[in-house]
Design a protein around this motif. Structure first.
Motif, PDB file in Angstrom:
ATOM      1  N   LYS A 246      18.627 -10.229  -0.019  1.00 21.52           N
ATOM      2  CA  LYS A 246      18.388  -8.849   0.382  1.00 21.52           C
ATOM      3  C   LYS A 246      16.982  -8.421  -0.044  1.00 21.52           C
ATOM      4  CE  LYS A 246      23.250  -7.484   0.316  1.00 21.52           C
ATOM      5  NZ  LYS A 246      24.258  -6.502  -0.156  1.00 21.52           N
ATOM      6  N   SER A 247      16.583  -7.240   0.399  1.00 22.25           N
ATOM      7  CA  SER A 247      15.232  -6.720   0.150  1.00 22.25           C
ATOM      8  C   SER A 247      14.186  -7.659   0.727  1.00 22.25           C
ATOM      9  CB  SER A 247      14.993  -6.502  -1.354  1.00 22.25           C
ATOM     10  OG  SER A 247      15.902  -5.550  -1.874  1.00 22.25           O
ATOM     11  N   VAL A 248      14.482  -8.244   1.890  1.00 19.32           N
ATOM     12  CA  VAL A 248      13.581  -9.187   2.553  1.00 19.32           C
ATOM     13  C   VAL A 248      12.762  -8.429   3.591  1.00 19.32           C
ATOM     14  CG1 VAL A 248      13.427 -11.243   3.999  1.00 19.32           C
ATOM     15  CG2 VAL A 248      15.140 -11.111   2.168  1.00 19.32           C
ATOM     16  N   TRP A 249      11.460  -8.526   3.479  1.00 15.49           N
ATOM     17  CA  TRP A 249      10.564  -7.793   4.381  1.00 15.49           C
ATOM     18  C   TRP A 249      10.032  -8.645   5.508  1.00 15.49           C
ATOM     19  CZ3 TRP A 249      10.883  -2.807   4.147  1.00 15.49           C
ATOM     20  CH2 TRP A 249      11.315  -2.216   2.967  1.00 15.49           C
ATOM     21  N   ARG A 250      10.138  -9.940   5.329  1.00 19.04           N
ATOM     22  CA  ARG A 250       9.703 -10.812   6.400  1.00 19.04           C
ATOM     23  C   ARG A 250      10.200 -12.221   6.158  1.00 19.04           C
ATOM     24  NH1 ARG A 250       3.938 -13.203   8.332  1.00 19.04           N
ATOM     25  NH2 ARG A 250       4.838 -14.347  10.051  1.00 19.04           N
ATOM     26  N   MET A 251      10.454 -12.950   7.230  1.00 20.29           N
ATOM     27  CA  MET A 251      10.782 -14.364   7.107  1.00 20.29           C
ATOM     28  C   MET A 251      10.166 -15.098   8.291  1.00 20.29           C
ATOM     29  SD  MET A 251      13.237 -15.689   9.385  1.00 20.29           S
ATOM     30  CE  MET A 251      14.238 -14.986  10.705  1.00 20.29           C
ATOM     31  N   SER A 252       9.893 -16.393   8.085  1.00 23.79           N
ATOM     32  CA  SER A 252       9.317 -17.206   9.149  1.00 23.79           C
ATOM     33  C   SER A 252       9.769 -18.649   8.970  1.00 23.79           C
ATOM     34  CB  SER A 252       7.788 -17.130   9.120  1.00 23.79           C
ATOM     35  OG  SER A 252       7.218 -17.907  10.162  1.00 23.79           O
ATOM     36  N   LEU A 253      10.311 -19.217  10.024  1.00 25.61           N
ATOM     37  CA  LEU A 253      10.793 -20.594  10.005  1.00 25.61           C
ATOM     38  C   LEU A 253       9.649 -21.541  10.345  1.00 25.61           C
ATOM     39  CD1 LEU A 253      13.628 -22.046   9.717  1.00 25.61           C
ATOM     40  CD2 LEU A 253      13.675 -22.046  12.216  1.00 25.61           C
ATOM     41  N   SER A 254       9.556 -22.658   9.627  1.00 30.48           N
ATOM     42  CA  SER A 254       8.526 -23.643   9.941  1.00 30.48           C
ATOM     43  C   SER A 254       8.752 -24.214  11.331  1.00 30.48           C
ATOM     44  CB  SER A 254       8.517 -24.767   8.900  1.00 30.48           C
ATOM     45  OG  SER A 254       9.768 -25.447   8.895  1.00 30.48           O
ATOM     46  N   PRO A 255       7.696 -24.653  12.026  1.00 31.52           N
ATOM     47  CA  PRO A 255       7.861 -25.178  13.387  1.00 31.52           C
ATOM     48  C   PRO A 255       8.855 -26.328  13.496  1.00 31.52           C
ATOM     49  CG  PRO A 255       5.557 -24.719  12.976  1.00 31.52           C
ATOM     50  CD  PRO A 255       6.274 -24.529  11.662  1.00 31.52           C
ATOM     51  N   ASP A 256       8.975 -27.148  12.448  1.00 39.42           N
ATOM     52  CA  ASP A 256       9.941 -28.248  12.509  1.00 39.42           C
ATOM     53  C   ASP A 256      11.352 -27.800  12.121  1.00 39.42           C
ATOM     54  OD1 ASP A 256       9.887 -27.998   9.745  1.00 39.42           O
ATOM     55  OD2 ASP A 256       8.853 -29.904   9.395  1.00 39.42           O
ATOM     56  N   GLY A 257      11.506 -26.528  11.720  1.00 42.55           N
ATOM     57  CA  GLY A 257      12.811 -25.975  11.408  1.00 42.55           C
ATOM     58  C   GLY A 257      13.358 -26.339  10.049  1.00 42.55           C
ATOM     59  N   ASN A 258      12.577 -27.056   9.230  1.00 43.74           N
ATOM     60  CA  ASN A 258      13.108 -27.545   7.958  1.00 43.74           C
ATOM     61  C   ASN A 258      12.953 -26.574   6.793  1.00 43.74           C
ATOM     62  OD1 ASN A 258      13.884 -29.997   9.101  1.00 43.74           O
ATOM     63  ND2 ASN A 258      11.872 -30.917   8.751  1.00 43.74           N
ATOM     64  N   GLN A 259      11.961 -25.665   6.883  1.00 38.14           N
ATOM     65  CA  GLN A 259      11.710 -24.762   5.772  1.00 38.14           C
ATOM     66  C   GLN A 259      11.617 -23.318   6.250  1.00 38.14           C
ATOM     67  OE1 GLN A 259       9.398 -26.155   2.232  1.00 38.14           O
ATOM     68  NE2 GLN A 259       8.352 -27.387   3.756  1.00 38.14           N
ATOM     69  N   LEU A 260      11.917 -22.424   5.332  1.00 38.41           N
ATOM     70  CA  LEU A 260      11.885 -21.004   5.630  1.00 38.41           C
ATOM     71  C   LEU A 260      11.002 -20.319   4.597  1.00 38.41           C
ATOM     72  CD1 LEU A 260      13.389 -19.003   7.626  1.00 38.41           C
ATOM     73  CD2 LEU A 260      14.902 -18.517   5.709  1.00 38.41           C
ATOM     74  N   ALA A 261      10.025 -19.547   5.073  1.00 37.99           N
ATOM     75  CA  ALA A 261       9.212 -18.718   4.191  1.00 37.99           C
ATOM     76  C   ALA A 261       9.818 -17.327   4.174  1.00 37.99           C
ATOM     77  CB  ALA A 261       7.769 -18.668   4.683  1.00 37.99           C
ATOM     78  N   MET A 262       9.988 -16.772   2.982  1.00 36.45           N
ATOM     79  CA  MET A 262      10.634 -15.468   2.845  1.00 36.45           C
ATOM     80  C   MET A 262       9.809 -14.572   1.928  1.00 36.45           C
ATOM     81  SD  MET A 262      14.399 -14.583   1.214  1.00 36.45           S
ATOM     82  CE  MET A 262      13.887 -14.990  -0.477  1.00 36.45           C
ATOM     83  N   LEU A 263       9.512 -13.375   2.408  1.00 38.17           N
ATOM     84  CA  LEU A 263       8.812 -12.379   1.597  1.00 38.17           C
ATOM     85  C   LEU A 263       9.835 -11.358   1.131  1.00 38.17           C
ATOM     86  CD1 LEU A 263       6.162 -11.229   0.492  1.00 38.17           C
ATOM     87  CD2 LEU A 263       5.944  -9.922   2.616  1.00 38.17           C
ATOM     88  N   LYS A 264       9.974 -11.237  -0.188  1.00 41.50           N
ATOM     89  CA  LYS A 264      11.019 -10.407  -0.774  1.00 41.50           C
ATOM     90  C   LYS A 264      10.409  -9.357  -1.705  1.00 41.50           C
ATOM     91  CE  LYS A 264      14.946 -10.853  -3.992  1.00 41.50           C
ATOM     92  NZ  LYS A 264      15.906  -9.996  -3.312  1.00 41.50           N
ATOM     93  N   SER A 265      10.971  -8.163  -1.673  1.00 41.32           N
ATOM     94  CA  SER A 265      10.573  -7.123  -2.614  1.00 41.32           C
ATOM     95  C   SER A 265      11.263  -7.400  -3.946  1.00 41.32           C
ATOM     96  CB  SER A 265      10.978  -5.742  -2.089  1.00 41.32           C
ATOM     97  OG  SER A 265      10.693  -4.740  -3.050  1.00 41.32           O
ATOM     98  N   THR A 266      10.470  -7.618  -4.982  1.00 42.68           N
ATOM     99  CA  THR A 266      11.021  -7.941  -6.306  1.00 42.68           C
ATOM    100  C   THR A 266      10.667  -6.883  -7.342  1.00 42.68           C
ATOM    101  OG1 THR A 266       9.092  -9.394  -6.611  1.00 42.68           O
ATOM    102  CG2 THR A 266      11.168 -10.433  -5.952  1.00 42.68           C
ATOM    103  N   GLY A 267      10.166  -5.740  -6.886  1.00 44.12           N
ATOM    104  CA  GLY A 267       9.820  -4.632  -7.764  1.00 44.12           C
ATOM    105  C   GLY A 267       9.262  -3.495  -6.944  1.00 44.12           C
ATOM    106  N   ASP A 268       9.042  -2.341  -7.589  1.00 44.32           N
ATOM    107  CA  ASP A 268       8.544  -1.170  -6.869  1.00 44.32           C
ATOM    108  C   ASP A 268       7.216  -1.456  -6.176  1.00 44.32           C
ATOM    109  OD1 ASP A 268      10.733   0.255  -7.636  1.00 44.32           O
ATOM    110  OD2 ASP A 268       9.762   1.221  -9.350  1.00 44.32           O
ATOM    111  N   THR A 269       6.352  -2.199  -6.830  1.00 45.75           N
ATOM    112  CA  THR A 269       5.047  -2.535  -6.252  1.00 45.75           C
ATOM    113  C   THR A 269       4.810  -4.037  -6.306  1.00 45.75           C
ATOM    114  OG1 THR A 269       3.949  -2.178  -8.400  1.00 45.75           O
ATOM    115  CG2 THR A 269       4.047  -0.306  -6.863  1.00 45.75           C
TER     116      THR A 269
END
Length: 373
Positions: A246-269
């Motif tokens: 949760k608190s995920v602001w963006r995600m992007s799957l690698s072109p080969d589908g093997n990895q996922l990049a996830m940007l998560k809010s882990t604090g107020d700033t």
């Protein structure tokens, strides 16, 4: 995939042309502020291709240009004001809409991606082969009257994928050059085909809007902003939904589908960028902790993730970096500021960085073309 700053930036796009400056860098510091190239941890003799660092060999600065993605090695997809269009509503009053154009790096010529209507173009997603672009058209800068459009680049022909959607900027990803995964702004996720029929992969309440969607194998990943910016994984065979985080602001799957990049809010700033195995999302690598993450993009071969960050701590990470997806090693390419977009060229040998800032209350837009080695 690029961050959701497009709508804000397009309000500042009011340009008719650009100028360029090319510099040979060879991995050292440039003479063109605000870019400084750093290669702190470069090994003298890389043990293997996996350990080989990415550095910048050449830099070209394109002043007055706001690039959004690559179509091929010689053409950029850019946004600029259409001088022939009628003014439409914005928070600052009526303005002529910013629309998508094709910019040729060699000839410097510009041509419209799609025959003009009086709509603003936002959130383009280019197919891996550069033959198709999906984007949103809106009747105002406030994302009213939105619809998703798919354009065939060579011919300029287009068709409407979603009409009167409520999201206005749903991001998706191409699984290959023939299939796009994207939310329709009405509670469903579609698989859009360039030669095959469109297919509904998931359908929920019509009020649900999916910010991001991607597919690998039988797994569908998506972010639902309400109520907790939840990243979920949905098995298309078993119909089982699993909450990844949760608190995920963006995600992007690698072109080969093997990895996922996830940007998560882990604090107020605080924002944290993670890499994870798409088959086992419990296996994660923390790449960066920062105040703000502006953009990130996978290399075409899935080996690297480029990202732009800002940290209020002077000694923190600031600028554009490239992370090795296998080793986790990070190299800084430059201390670019006010980055709106980063994007790899189809060959992976070039990186585009576009920046947007205000100087004396006037927009200043610049795109940098980095030749890598």
């Amino acid at each position: 995939m690029k961050m959701k700053q497009v709508g804000i930036v397009l309000l500042a796009v009011g340009i008719a042309g650009c100028s360029s400056t090319t510099q040979s860098n060879g991995g050292g510091a440039t003479n063109s502020p605000p870019v400084t190239v750093i290669d702190k941890n470069k090994p003298e003799k890389p043990d293997s291709q996996i350990d080989k660092p990415i550095t910048m060999d050449q830099l070209e600065r394109l002043d007055g240009l706001y690039a959004q993605d690559w179509l091929n090695e010689n053409e950029l997809l850019i946004a600029q004001t259409n001088p022939d269009a009628k003014k439409i509503d914005s928070d600052s009053g009526p303005m002529k809409p910013a629309q998508l154009y094709i910019y040729n790096l060699k000839t410097k010529q510009v041509k419209a991606l799609k025959p003009s209507e009086d709509r603003v173009h936002e959130s383009p997603i280019v197919s891996p082969d550069g033959q198709y672009v999906f984007f949103h058209e809106n009747t105002s800068f406030m994302m009213d009257g939105g619809r998703g459009v798919l354009v065939h680049v060579p011919t300029g022909t287009s068709r409407i994928i979603t009409d009167k959607d409520r999201g206005g900027q749903e991001w998706g990803q191409w699984t290959d050059s023939s299939h796009l995964i994207v939310g329709n702004g009405k509670g469903a996720i579609l698989q859009v085909g360039t030669v095959s029929k469109d297919e509904v992969l998931l359908s929920k309440d019509k009020n649900v809007i999916f910010d991001y969607a991607a597919k690998t194998g039988n797994t569908l990943f998506y972010v639902n902003p309400n109520p907790d910016n939840t990243l979920s994984a949905y098995n298309l065979e078993t119909k089982k939904e699993t909450i990844v985080d949760k608190s995920v602001w963006r995600m992007s799957l690698s072109p080969d589908g093997n990895q996922l990049a996830m940007l998560k809010s882990t604090g107020d700033t605080e924002r944290t960028l993670f890499l994870m195995n798409s088959n086992d999302t419990s296996k994660r690598t923390k790449l960066a902790v920062t105040t703000q993450m502006y953009a990130f993009d996978w290399s075409p071969d899935s080996s690297y993730l480029a990202f732009a960050v800002y940290n209020k701590d002077r000694d923190g990470m600031n600028g554009v970096y490239v992370a090795n997806a296998k080793t986790g090693k990070i190299e800084q390419l430059g201390d670019f500021q006010d980055v709106a977009t980063v994007a790899w060229s189809p060959s992976g040998k070039q990186l585009m960085v576009s920046t947007s800032t205000f100087v004396d209350n006037k927009p200043k837009l610049t795109t940098y073309r980095l030749v890598l080695k």
